[in-house]
Motif scaffolding. Sequence first.
Motif, PDB file in Angstrom:
ATOM      1  N   ILE A 139      -0.757  35.978  -4.583  1.00  0.00           N
ATOM      2  CA  ILE A 139       0.344  36.063  -3.630  1.00  0.00           C
ATOM      3  C   ILE A 139       1.501  36.807  -4.275  1.00  0.00           C
ATOM      4  N   LYS A 140       1.999  37.818  -3.608  1.00  0.00           N
ATOM      5  CA  LYS A 140       3.148  38.559  -4.123  1.00  0.00           C
ATOM      6  C   LYS A 140       4.306  37.598  -4.370  1.00  0.00           C
ATOM      7  N   ASP A 141       4.985  37.770  -5.487  1.00  0.00           N
ATOM      8  CA  ASP A 141       5.948  36.770  -5.931  1.00  0.00           C
ATOM      9  C   ASP A 141       7.321  36.871  -5.258  1.00  0.00           C
ATOM     10  N   ILE A 142       7.328  37.256  -3.974  1.00  0.00           N
ATOM     11  CA  ILE A 142       8.518  37.017  -3.155  1.00  0.00           C
ATOM     12  C   ILE A 142       8.187  35.991  -2.067  1.00  0.00           C
ATOM     13  N   MET A 143       6.967  35.464  -2.100  1.00  0.00           N
ATOM     14  CA  MET A 143       6.494  34.534  -1.078  1.00  0.00           C
ATOM     15  C   MET A 143       6.360  33.144  -1.692  1.00  0.00           C
ATOM     16  N   GLU A 144       6.938  32.176  -1.046  1.00  0.00           N
ATOM     17  CA  GLU A 144       6.994  30.829  -1.617  1.00  0.00           C
ATOM     18  C   GLU A 144       5.611  30.171  -1.708  1.00  0.00           C
ATOM     19  N   THR A 145       5.381  29.512  -2.832  1.00  0.00           N
ATOM     20  CA  THR A 145       4.173  28.727  -3.055  1.00  0.00           C
ATOM     21  C   THR A 145       4.585  27.381  -3.646  1.00  0.00           C
ATOM     22  N   ALA A 146       4.065  26.304  -3.078  1.00  0.00           N
ATOM     23  CA  ALA A 146       4.408  24.972  -3.567  1.00  0.00           C
ATOM     24  C   ALA A 146       3.888  24.739  -4.976  1.00  0.00           C
ATOM     25  N   SER A 147       2.766  25.375  -5.305  1.00  0.00           N
ATOM     26  CA  SER A 147       2.096  25.094  -6.574  1.00  0.00           C
ATOM     27  C   SER A 147       2.587  25.949  -7.738  1.00  0.00           C
ATOM     28  N   MET A 148       3.392  26.969  -7.453  1.00  0.00           N
ATOM     29  CA  MET A 148       3.863  27.874  -8.508  1.00  0.00           C
ATOM     30  C   MET A 148       5.288  28.323  -8.209  1.00  0.00           C
ATOM     31  N   PRO A 149       6.012  28.772  -9.233  1.00  0.00           N
ATOM     32  CA  PRO A 149       7.369  29.272  -9.005  1.00  0.00           C
ATOM     33  C   PRO A 149       7.366  30.538  -8.143  1.00  0.00           C
ATOM     34  N   THR A 150       8.537  30.827  -7.587  1.00  0.00           N
ATOM     35  CA  THR A 150       8.757  32.064  -6.830  1.00  0.00           C
ATOM     36  C   THR A 150       9.972  32.733  -7.436  1.00  0.00           C
ATOM     37  N   GLU A 151       9.726  33.762  -8.253  1.00  0.00           N
ATOM     38  CA  GLU A 151      10.793  34.334  -9.069  1.00  0.00           C
ATOM     39  C   GLU A 151      11.352  35.649  -8.523  1.00  0.00           C
ATOM     40  N   GLN A 152      10.688  36.234  -7.527  1.00  0.00           N
ATOM     41  CA  GLN A 152      11.147  37.457  -6.865  1.00  0.00           C
ATOM     42  C   GLN A 152      11.359  38.624  -7.829  1.00  0.00           C
ATOM     43  N   GLY A 153      10.706  38.599  -8.952  1.00  0.00           N
ATOM     44  CA  GLY A 153      10.880  39.672  -9.921  1.00  0.00           C
ATOM     45  C   GLY A 153      12.281  39.748 -10.489  1.00  0.00           C
ATOM     46  N   SER A 154      13.005  38.640 -10.438  1.00  0.00           N
ATOM     47  CA  SER A 154      14.427  38.636 -10.800  1.00  0.00           C
ATOM     48  C   SER A 154      14.709  37.681 -11.952  1.00  0.00           C
ATOM     49  N   ASP A 155      15.563  38.113 -12.853  1.00  0.00           N
ATOM     50  CA  ASP A 155      15.998  37.233 -13.941  1.00  0.00           C
ATOM     51  C   ASP A 155      16.823  36.063 -13.419  1.00  0.00           C
ATOM     52  N   LEU A 156      17.347  36.180 -12.214  1.00  0.00           N
ATOM     53  CA  LEU A 156      18.127  35.082 -11.633  1.00  0.00           C
ATOM     54  C   LEU A 156      17.265  33.897 -11.239  1.00  0.00           C
ATOM     55  N   PHE A 157      15.970  34.131 -11.024  1.00  0.00           N
ATOM     56  CA  PHE A 157      15.132  33.088 -10.429  1.00  0.00           C
ATOM     57  C   PHE A 157      13.946  32.694 -11.306  1.00  0.00           C
ATOM     58  N   VAL A 158      14.053  32.905 -12.595  1.00  0.00           N
ATOM     59  CA  VAL A 158      12.977  32.522 -13.503  1.00  0.00           C
ATOM     60  C   VAL A 158      12.725  31.009 -13.396  1.00  0.00           C
ATOM     61  N   GLY A 159      11.498  30.649 -13.077  1.00  0.00           N
ATOM     62  CA  GLY A 159      11.131  29.245 -12.963  1.00  0.00           C
ATOM     63  C   GLY A 159      11.529  28.576 -11.658  1.00  0.00           C
ATOM     64  N   TRP A 160      12.134  29.313 -10.718  1.00  0.00           N
ATOM     65  CA  TRP A 160      12.620  28.694  -9.476  1.00  0.00           C
ATOM     66  C   TRP A 160      11.473  28.241  -8.589  1.00  0.00           C
TER      67      TRP A 160
END
Length: 446
Positions: free
Chosen positions: A79-100
């Motif tokens: 799943i492209k990492d701008i799409m929310e997943t309950a089982s894994m973080p969604t970081e949007q390729g951004s340093d602001l959202f590491v581990g979010w």
Amino acid sequence: MSCPEKRSYRNERKSFENGTSSPSGFLEECLKKIDELEEKIAAFVATDIDGAKVAARESDKRWKEGKPLSLIDGMPLCIKDIMETASMPTEQGSDLFVGWRGKRDCAAVAALREAGAIIIAKAVTTEFAAQPARGTRNPWDLSRTPGGSSSGTAASVAAGMLPGGLGTQGLGSTIRPASFCGVFAFKPSFGGINRGGSFDTISQSSTSTFGATLEETWEIARAITARVGGDPGFMGVSGPVEAPEAEMPKRVALLFTEGWERAVDEAKEALLGARIKMESAGVEVLDKNKDDRVSKLEISIEGAVELSGGLNNWDFRWPLNTYAKDMDMDRLSPEAQERLVAAEAMSMEDYQALVQKRNLLRSSYNELQNEFDAFVTLSAPGPAPLGLDWTGDAVFAVPSSVLGTPSYSLPVLEAEGLPLGLQVMGYADQDARAFSAARALLGLYD
């Protein structure tokens, strides 16, 4: 690095039915390939191996009982990492959202789980699905970009690590990486797949699918829309759940677009070669030099990149402005900060003028429905560029985004010894019709 053979899940279904193989066995093959190649390619930002194995065992039972939930039951996907997943973080390729973690699945992922698919990884994307790149390498040549912003999904399918996955496209983020990586991709009509829980630009982005085969791109998309539909207020991708049959188009418009002058010679020759194949199959192929309607369309879509860029800048005004004010602005890339400056320089009237222009383009394009069955062009102006900092020229991919039409990239061409996609475009909310045309044209290369 030579590209490994792509891994089709669709080809395994009969073995699941007769018990000679299982989703768990298929998953193990994928995991072996991931172990072998991921360090080199860097396609994923997170994985859920334990969860994937549990989901595979559940799928094993359903196939053994003859009760699969869908055609993609047991299919491992990223799943492209701008799409929310309950089982894994969604970081949007951004340093602001590491581990979010949003602690929920986006609509498309929820639908995939309901269909029995196995969500194994979050695929690398560029920052906020824009720029800059985040280090994924092209499996055909590790010194080249896989394209963006659906970098990790395209690369993982090309390398044979997974049979498919989800991406998005607001400018060229599906069709371009599919071309560079030599995989199949389906960018639906605007609003075609529900984007709830996906951090997209709003005005023309579409959730998209990548696959080892053309048929899988359709079957993944329909498994989703059968359960959650398209965006609210939109029809959503409809038609048969299994890939539609091929139907050779009678009349095709061959588009050169403003990208023609930037295309490498071998890419131009490849498109002209596609024309010969179509005409040999009895397809009437018209271009701007032979038909005024095509000429007018070509003229109308000039500047599509700039038009789309302006629309996307406005889309980015929020949330970038609140990221800059309420979070750590220094953790935004220089590219994101420049985009915010451009967005804040726009007025509401500027944006409205762009929307009106796009509406006119879409209206005039739709008037061609009874004139042409499909539109064919390149997916990119050439092979994947050298280097990992730039994701490549999106000029050929942008028209389908600004027009809101379905588009398929077929990895049947090559330039300079590397993959190049043939792009087949249709009409809004007629995704199945465009698929049938693409499937028929694909057959010319068998």
